[in-house]
Design a protein around this motif. Structure first.
Motif, PDB file in Angstrom:
ATOM      1  N   LEU A 134      -7.021  17.491  13.130  1.00  0.00           N
ATOM      2  CA  LEU A 134      -6.604  16.170  13.611  1.00  0.00           C
ATOM      3  C   LEU A 134      -7.034  15.960  15.064  1.00  0.00           C
ATOM      4  N   GLY A 135      -6.954  17.036  15.868  1.00  0.00           N
ATOM      5  CA  GLY A 135      -7.362  16.913  17.264  1.00  0.00           C
ATOM      6  C   GLY A 135      -8.839  16.606  17.410  1.00  0.00           C
ATOM      7  N   ASN A 136      -9.675  17.282  16.603  1.00  0.00           N
ATOM      8  CA  ASN A 136     -11.113  17.016  16.671  1.00  0.00           C
ATOM      9  C   ASN A 136     -11.459  15.651  16.095  1.00  0.00           C
ATOM     10  N   GLN A 137     -10.706  15.200  15.088  1.00  0.00           N
ATOM     11  CA  GLN A 137     -10.901  13.842  14.607  1.00  0.00           C
ATOM     12  C   GLN A 137     -10.619  12.830  15.706  1.00  0.00           C
ATOM     13  N   GLN A 138      -9.603  13.123  16.502  1.00  0.00           N
ATOM     14  CA  GLN A 138      -9.263  12.228  17.610  1.00  0.00           C
ATOM     15  C   GLN A 138     -10.393  12.207  18.648  1.00  0.00           C
ATOM     16  N   ARG A 139     -10.995  13.345  18.892  1.00  0.00           N
ATOM     17  CA  ARG A 139     -12.119  13.399  19.830  1.00  0.00           C
ATOM     18  C   ARG A 139     -13.313  12.598  19.304  1.00  0.00           C
ATOM     19  N   VAL A 140     -13.585  12.714  18.009  1.00  0.00           N
ATOM     20  CA  VAL A 140     -14.688  11.949  17.419  1.00  0.00           C
ATOM     21  C   VAL A 140     -14.374  10.452  17.458  1.00  0.00           C
ATOM     22  N   GLN A 141     -13.111  10.127  17.225  1.00  0.00           N
ATOM     23  CA  GLN A 141     -12.711   8.717  17.290  1.00  0.00           C
ATOM     24  C   GLN A 141     -12.969   8.149  18.680  1.00  0.00           C
ATOM     25  N   LEU A 142     -12.664   8.924  19.728  1.00  0.00           N
ATOM     26  CA  LEU A 142     -12.953   8.449  21.082  1.00  0.00           C
ATOM     27  C   LEU A 142     -14.460   8.336  21.291  1.00  0.00           C
ATOM     28  N   ALA A 143     -15.218   9.294  20.789  1.00  0.00           N
ATOM     29  CA  ALA A 143     -16.680   9.220  20.911  1.00  0.00           C
ATOM     30  C   ALA A 143     -17.210   7.944  20.273  1.00  0.00           C
ATOM     31  N   SER A 144     -16.611   7.526  19.155  1.00  0.00           N
ATOM     32  CA  SER A 144     -17.064   6.302  18.492  1.00  0.00           C
ATOM     33  C   SER A 144     -16.785   5.063  19.339  1.00  0.00           C
ATOM     34  N   ALA A 145     -15.767   5.125  20.199  1.00  0.00           N
ATOM     35  CA  ALA A 145     -15.468   4.006  21.091  1.00  0.00           C
ATOM     36  C   ALA A 145     -16.388   3.982  22.306  1.00  0.00           C
ATOM     37  N   LEU A 146     -17.006   5.124  22.610  1.00  0.00           N
ATOM     38  CA  LEU A 146     -17.810   5.255  23.825  1.00  0.00           C
ATOM     39  C   LEU A 146     -19.313   5.234  23.575  1.00  0.00           C
ATOM     40  N   VAL A 147     -19.724   5.435  22.340  1.00  0.00           N
ATOM     41  CA  VAL A 147     -21.116   5.735  22.042  1.00  0.00           C
ATOM     42  C   VAL A 147     -22.057   4.568  22.348  1.00  0.00           C
ATOM     43  N   HIS A 148     -21.543   3.350  22.439  1.00  0.00           N
ATOM     44  CA  HIS A 148     -22.403   2.199  22.730  1.00  0.00           C
ATOM     45  C   HIS A 148     -22.300   1.743  24.186  1.00  0.00           C
ATOM     46  N   ASP A 156      -5.708   2.717  21.560  1.00  0.00           N
ATOM     47  CA  ASP A 156      -4.335   2.712  21.046  1.00  0.00           C
ATOM     48  C   ASP A 156      -3.918   4.141  20.712  1.00  0.00           C
ATOM     49  N   GLU A 157      -3.026   4.701  21.524  1.00  0.00           N
ATOM     50  CA  GLU A 157      -2.534   6.072  21.359  1.00  0.00           C
ATOM     51  C   GLU A 157      -3.666   7.102  21.297  1.00  0.00           C
ATOM     52  N   PRO A 158      -4.560   7.127  22.277  1.00  0.00           N
ATOM     53  CA  PRO A 158      -5.692   8.070  22.211  1.00  0.00           C
ATOM     54  C   PRO A 158      -5.299   9.526  22.369  1.00  0.00           C
ATOM     55  N   PHE A 159      -4.103   9.808  22.930  1.00  0.00           N
ATOM     56  CA  PHE A 159      -3.703  11.193  23.186  1.00  0.00           C
ATOM     57  C   PHE A 159      -2.846  11.780  22.074  1.00  0.00           C
ATOM     58  N   SER A 160      -2.602  11.006  21.039  1.00  0.00           N
ATOM     59  CA  SER A 160      -1.744  11.465  19.943  1.00  0.00           C
ATOM     60  C   SER A 160      -2.343  12.692  19.258  1.00  0.00           C
ATOM     61  N   GLY A 161      -1.538  13.743  19.147  1.00  0.00           N
ATOM     62  CA  GLY A 161      -1.954  14.937  18.414  1.00  0.00           C
ATOM     63  C   GLY A 161      -2.875  15.879  19.155  1.00  0.00           C
ATOM     64  N   LEU A 162      -3.109  15.640  20.450  1.00  0.00           N
ATOM     65  CA  LEU A 162      -4.034  16.489  21.204  1.00  0.00           C
ATOM     66  C   LEU A 162      -3.299  17.624  21.905  1.00  0.00           C
ATOM     67  N   ASP A 163      -3.952  18.785  21.994  1.00  0.00           N
ATOM     68  CA  ASP A 163      -3.401  19.889  22.763  1.00  0.00           C
ATOM     69  C   ASP A 163      -3.657  19.630  24.248  1.00  0.00           C
ATOM     70  N   PRO A 164      -3.009  20.395  25.140  1.00  0.00           N
ATOM     71  CA  PRO A 164      -3.144  20.135  26.580  1.00  0.00           C
ATOM     72  C   PRO A 164      -4.582  20.156  27.097  1.00  0.00           C
ATOM     73  N   VAL A 165      -5.411  21.052  26.565  1.00  0.00           N
ATOM     74  CA  VAL A 165      -6.809  21.106  27.009  1.00  0.00           C
ATOM     75  C   VAL A 165      -7.530  19.820  26.628  1.00  0.00           C
ATOM     76  N   ALA A 166      -7.324  19.365  25.389  1.00  0.00           N
ATOM     77  CA  ALA A 166      -7.959  18.127  24.942  1.00  0.00           C
ATOM     78  C   ALA A 166      -7.434  16.922  25.721  1.00  0.00           C
ATOM     79  N   VAL A 167      -6.152  16.937  26.078  1.00  0.00           N
ATOM     80  CA  VAL A 167      -5.589  15.858  26.897  1.00  0.00           C
ATOM     81  C   VAL A 167      -6.311  15.786  28.240  1.00  0.00           C
ATOM     82  N   ASP A 168      -6.558  16.947  28.844  1.00  0.00           N
ATOM     83  CA  ASP A 168      -7.270  16.971  30.130  1.00  0.00           C
ATOM     84  C   ASP A 168      -8.691  16.427  29.979  1.00  0.00           C
ATOM     85  N   VAL A 169      -9.369  16.818  28.899  1.00  0.00           N
ATOM     86  CA  VAL A 169     -10.737  16.338  28.666  1.00  0.00           C
ATOM     87  C   VAL A 169     -10.739  14.825  28.514  1.00  0.00           C
TER      88      VAL A 169
END
Length: 301
Positions: A134-148, A156-169
Motif C-alpha cells: 500500500l505504501g508503494n502504491q501511494q508513492r506511485v500515485q504521487l508520481a502519477s500526479a507529478l509526472v506531467h 487528498d490524504e497523500p500521507f495515508s498509510g506511509l511509514d516515517p521514511v516515506a513521509v519524509d520523502v
C-alpha cells in the motif's frame, strides 16, 4: 495575482449543505494544509477545483482568471482512493498518464524514470500496481500526479498509510514543488505533520471554513504564556503587576503575562534567584486549534 483562489464555493446535495461559501487562497510557492473531520467538505472542495464536481455557487481562479479545462490539464491530482490501473505495470502506466497530459514519449519516459527514482520505486517499474504494498502504491500515485510537471498540486490524504521514511520523502517532494513556484494543497489527518509542513492552514467544519491563515497567526493568543523552570528553587520569582504564576510541577511554573515585556521581567527576576533551565512560550498546537473549532457548538441562524 499568482495564486490559486477558492472563492465562496457552495455545494448542496438535496437538504445536505456540503459546502457553505468556502474561501481561501494558495499563493504560488506555498503549501496549504487543508484539515477537517471526515465529511467536513475537504474532498468536495478538491473535486470542484478539479472540475469533477460543479459548485452551486462561487468559483475557482488561477492567476486571476477562472479555472477552465486548459488549466485543469496542468493540475496534478492525487485522490484519496486509489486512482491507478491495478493490472498495469508501474512504468507503463506513468508514461501513459504523462502522454495523456501532452508530453512526448521521450519526455514521458524521462519523467517516469525521474519520479520513480525520487520516490523510491524505480526497482518496481516492471511490476503491476496491485502487486505493490500500500505504501508503494501511494508513492506511485504521487508520481502519477507529478509526472506531467504540473502547475498546481491538489493531494487528498497523500500521507495515508506511509511509514516515517516515506513521509519524509513525500514531504521533501511537496516542499521542492512549492520551491519551484507550485501552489500545493494537501489534506491530512496527521495534524503534527500539517503543522510542520504547511505555510498556511485551513480548518473546515460542517462545510464552512472556520479558520484559515499562516500557522503563526492561527496559533497566536491574546495572552502571553510561558513555562519557567529553575534548577533548584522551591518558590517562584515575584510576580510583577499584570502577571500570574502558577506551579505546574516541582520547580516548574506557568507564567501568564499581559505582555512579553512583563514576562521578560519575570525571567530577569528568576535569573537573580537561581539557574533558569527553561523559559519557553506556550502556544496552542494545530491539534488544539482543531479540537476547539470542531467541537465548538454550531450556530443557529
Amino acid at each position: 495575482m499568482t495564486a490559486l483562489e477558492i472563492d465562496s464555493l457552495s455545494k448542496s446535495y438535496g437538504e445536505l449543505r456540503a459546502l457553505n461559501e468556502v474561501s481561501f487562497e494558495v499563493p504560488a510557492g506555498q503549501i496549504f494544509g487543508f484539515v477537517g473531520s471526515n465529511g467536513a467538505g475537504k474532498t468536495t472542495t478538491m473535486r470542484i477545483i478539479l472540475g469533477v464536481l460543479r459548485s452551486d455557487a462561487g468559483e475557482v481562479r488561477w492567476k486571476g482568471a477562472r479555472v477552465d479545462a486548459d488549466v485543469r490539464r496542468r493540475i496534478g491530482y492525487m485522490p484519496e482512493e486509489r486512482g491507478l490501473y491495478p493490472r498495469m505495470k508501474v512504468g507503463d502506466q506513468l508514461v501513459y498518464l504523462a502522454r495523456l497530459h501532452g508530453l512526448s514519449k521521450e519526455r514521458a519516459v524521462a519523467a517516469m524514470e525521474q519520479w520513480t527514482q525520487v520516490l523510491g520505486v524505480d526497482e518496481r517499474r516492471g511490476d503491476e500496481v496491485d502487486k505493490l504494498s500500500l505504501g508503494n502504491q501511494q508513492r506511485v500515485q504521487l508520481a502519477s500526479a507529478l509526472v506531467h510537471e504540473p502547475d498546481i498540486l491538489v493531494l487528498d490524504e497523500p500521507f495515508s498509510g506511509l511509514d516515517p521514511v516515506a513521509v519524509d520523502v513525500m514531504s521533501d517532494v511537496l516542499r521542492s514543488q512549492a520551491d519551484r513556484g507550485v501552489p500545493v494543497i494537501f489534506s491530512s489527518h496527521q495534524l503534527e505533520l500539517v503543522e510542520r509542513l504547511s505555510d498556511r492552514v485551513g480548518i473546515v467544519a460542517r462545510g464552512s471554513m472556520v479558520a484559515s491563515g499562516p500557522i503563526d497567526e492561527l496559533r497566536a493568543t491574546d495572552t502571553s504564556q510561558w513555562i519557567l523552570a529553575l534548577a533548584s528553587a522551591t518558590a517562584p520569582p515575584a510576580a510583577p503587576p499584570g502577571v500570574s504564576i502558577t506551579e505546574s510541577a516541582p520547580g516548574r511554573w506557568l507564567v501568564e503575562a499581559d505582555s512579553a515585556e512583563s514576562a521578560q521581567a519575570v525571567l530577569a527576576s528568576a535569573v537573580q534567584q537561581g539557574t533558569v533551565t527553561e523559559f519557553s512560550p506556550v502556544r496552542p498546537t494545530l491539534t488544539d486549534l482543531f479540537r476547539d473549532v470542531v467541537n465548538a457548538p454550531e450556530e443557529v441562524a
